[in-house]
Write a protein that holds these residues in place. Sequence first.
Motif, PDB file in Angstrom:
ATOM      1  N   ARG A  81       0.075   7.987  -8.410  1.00  0.00           N
ATOM      2  CA  ARG A  81       0.134   9.458  -8.344  1.00  0.00           C
ATOM      3  C   ARG A  81       1.056   9.936  -7.240  1.00  0.00           C
ATOM      4  NH1 ARG A  81      -3.942  11.471 -11.494  1.00  0.00           N
ATOM      5  NH2 ARG A  81      -5.690  10.028 -11.689  1.00  0.00           N
ATOM      6  N   ARG A  82       1.230   9.104  -6.200  1.00  0.00           N
ATOM      7  CA  ARG A  82       1.958   9.542  -5.006  1.00  0.00           C
ATOM      8  C   ARG A  82       3.461   9.303  -5.094  1.00  0.00           C
ATOM      9  NH1 ARG A  82      -1.895  10.626  -1.142  1.00  0.00           N
ATOM     10  NH2 ARG A  82      -3.930  10.494  -2.146  1.00  0.00           N
ATOM     11  N   THR A 108      -4.925  -3.012  -6.740  1.00  0.00           N
ATOM     12  CA  THR A 108      -6.353  -2.750  -6.961  1.00  0.00           C
ATOM     13  C   THR A 108      -6.652  -1.257  -7.114  1.00  0.00           C
ATOM     14  OG1 THR A 108      -6.709  -2.727  -4.578  1.00  0.00           O
ATOM     15  CG2 THR A 108      -7.074  -4.824  -5.717  1.00  0.00           C
ATOM     16  N   ASP A 109      -5.813  -0.427  -6.517  1.00  0.00           N
ATOM     17  CA  ASP A 109      -6.027   1.028  -6.605  1.00  0.00           C
ATOM     18  C   ASP A 109      -4.741   1.678  -7.141  1.00  0.00           C
ATOM     19  OD1 ASP A 109      -7.132   3.510  -6.334  1.00  0.00           O
ATOM     20  OD2 ASP A 109      -6.941   3.607  -4.148  1.00  0.00           O
ATOM     21  N   TYR A 110      -4.258   1.090  -8.239  1.00  0.00           N
ATOM     22  CA  TYR A 110      -2.930   1.479  -8.725  1.00  0.00           C
ATOM     23  C   TYR A 110      -2.855   2.928  -9.194  1.00  0.00           C
ATOM     24  CZ  TYR A 110      -4.728   0.653 -13.482  1.00  0.00           C
ATOM     25  OH  TYR A 110      -5.449   0.695 -14.640  1.00  0.00           O
ATOM     26  N   ARG A 111      -3.959   3.460  -9.665  1.00  0.00           N
ATOM     27  CA  ARG A 111      -3.902   4.832 -10.192  1.00  0.00           C
ATOM     28  C   ARG A 111      -3.643   5.827  -9.065  1.00  0.00           C
ATOM     29  NH1 ARG A 111      -8.325   5.660 -14.869  1.00  0.00           N
ATOM     30  NH2 ARG A 111      -6.865   7.315 -15.323  1.00  0.00           N
ATOM     31  N   SER A 112      -4.318   5.628  -7.939  1.00  0.00           N
ATOM     32  CA  SER A 112      -4.097   6.536  -6.798  1.00  0.00           C
ATOM     33  C   SER A 112      -2.704   6.335  -6.230  1.00  0.00           C
ATOM     34  CB  SER A 112      -5.140   6.270  -5.708  1.00  0.00           C
ATOM     35  OG  SER A 112      -6.421   6.482  -6.203  1.00  0.00           O
ATOM     36  N   ALA A 113      -2.263   5.060  -6.170  1.00  0.00           N
ATOM     37  CA  ALA A 113      -0.939   4.776  -5.601  1.00  0.00           C
ATOM     38  C   ALA A 113       0.157   5.428  -6.450  1.00  0.00           C
ATOM     39  CB  ALA A 113      -0.726   3.268  -5.512  1.00  0.00           C
ATOM     40  N   ARG A 153       0.851  -1.194   0.000  1.00  0.00           N
ATOM     41  CA  ARG A 153       0.000   0.000   0.000  1.00  0.00           C
ATOM     42  C   ARG A 153       0.883   1.239   0.000  1.00  0.00           C
ATOM     43  NH1 ARG A 153      -5.094  -2.030   1.166  1.00  0.00           N
ATOM     44  NH2 ARG A 153      -6.088  -0.007   1.428  1.00  0.00           N
ATOM     45  N   GLY A 155      -1.752   4.400   1.770  1.00  0.00           N
ATOM     46  CA  GLY A 155      -3.040   3.751   2.016  1.00  0.00           C
ATOM     47  C   GLY A 155      -3.696   3.146   0.795  1.00  0.00           C
ATOM     48  N   HIS A 156      -3.106   3.334  -0.394  1.00  0.00           N
ATOM     49  CA  HIS A 156      -3.715   2.824  -1.626  1.00  0.00           C
ATOM     50  C   HIS A 156      -2.999   1.546  -2.073  1.00  0.00           C
ATOM     51  CE1 HIS A 156      -5.898   6.603  -2.035  1.00  0.00           C
ATOM     52  NE2 HIS A 156      -4.754   7.221  -1.783  1.00  0.00           N
ATOM     53  N   ASP A 157      -3.782   0.501  -2.312  1.00  0.00           N
ATOM     54  CA  ASP A 157      -3.198  -0.755  -2.768  1.00  0.00           C
ATOM     55  C   ASP A 157      -2.625  -0.583  -4.176  1.00  0.00           C
ATOM     56  OD1 ASP A 157      -3.491  -3.957  -2.049  1.00  0.00           O
ATOM     57  OD2 ASP A 157      -3.394  -3.536  -4.205  1.00  0.00           O
TER      58      ASP A 157
END
Lengths: 244, 254
Positions: free
Chosen positions: A78-79, A71-76, A63, A66-68
């Motif tokens: 960006r960081r 499954t949540d690769y786009r948010s991850a 993570r 906090g973003h997996d």
Amino acid sequence: MSVPAIAVRGLVKDYGSFRAVENLDLDVERGDFLAFLGPNGAGKTTTIHCVTGLCRYASGSIRVMGHDVTTDYRSARRRIGLCPQEFNFDPFLSIEGILVYQAGYFGIGRADATVRARRLLDRFRLSDKKDQDFRKLSGGMKRRLLLCRALVHDPDILILDEPTAGADIELKYQIWDFLREINSAGKTIFLTTHYMEEAERLSRTVVVLHRGRILHRGSTPDFHGDKDLETRYLELVREAEAEP
Amino acid sequence: MITVGLRTLARREIVRYFVVFSQTLLPPLVSSTLFLFVFGCSIGSRIEVDLGGNSYLEFLVPGLVMMHLIESSYANASSSLFISRWHNHIQELLLSPLSYAEMVCGYLAGAVSRGLIVGTGVYLISMLFVRTGVAHPMWVLYFALTVTVIFASAGLLTALWADGFEKLSFWGTFVLSPLIYFGGVFHSVSMVPDALRPLSYANPVFYLISGLRYGLIGGSDVPVGISAGVAGGLAVVLVGIVTSLFRAGWRIRS
């Protein structure tokens, strides 16, 4: 308690029958400056690639803020900003173009991207080269351009894979000063390096990896105590090598 | 929705082939001029076969346009993705928050636009030799778009599969070219010996050329509905496969 910048749990990565990373657990706190050390083949770059999405992994979870990462690769993604070892720039673009397009992939409009690119090129003294082909840059300039590219979308976490490899001493100090500056401003920095002096001077936390497993994790001063970091690191790695 | 990221990738793809336009846009126009002159004017005038009331030159134009729609879209997608893998600057995309569908659409946008530019150029050049007009413009647009999407997707598949320049050229040379040349660029199925006709009907490119020929000159070897079904079906299937492979990270993530 805030969510860690990077949280790795039970990470396993295999290349065929070779296990590169073995059940790795690792937290990188927000705002930390972490040195990720280990001999060649320890699994440092593989771990970075798993965190950034360049690598698939067999099991475990990662993570980022906090973003997996699966499954949540786009948010991850960006960081994170990644500064890789190799000079892997798009050969069809100018130096400014490389940064403007990279910002565009992160959803930053062309006008804003151009402002950001020029600010970074100015900061790293590459402005006069902005219309050139990157192949005409010196090694040190290419290394600075890698940093610019990693930062153009203003990530929370900067991951550096041997950022001063091959750099002359002046460039090395410039990069060190810059990294201290952005870390003080709140960016989390995850650094892999073979230069123990670099890790000792810059990091607050040290993680030593060996054959895909963590040998040590703790604060940098506690790790080396009254010895220098290189001596302590070599002791630790040699002990691990001696184990069957 | 067209996001900033997708627009950026599409622009990068378009910039790429304009930067090397002497290798990407001009050669097909030169070769088409030669084809039209040699096969159309010199040899074609001696061909006496019933081509639905069209001269051989009129019959040839849709085939040439189709050949270049196919070759340009395929070459653009395969070379762009393969070079980005080869130089490893594909990491710029893989590290970004672009979705896998956006990545595929970005590559397709570049390849489709190059195919359409070249196809339009070839058609305009053909006007110097023969005025064919456009019988069914919407069918022309439909086949031009679906065909470029099909072969851009095929180019992406090749670029994912290939791990060297030799493999990259394999499909183009040994699969694509025979399919194009046996697909009816230069001939009608009525010119093919009976024993070999099943091969023509088994060739998907035959239906695509036939469909475009219907759009441009109003005559074709097979009903346009069948051609349209083949084109639409292939486009959907191939885009689906490519997107799945990107999502799985096949050959792009270790």
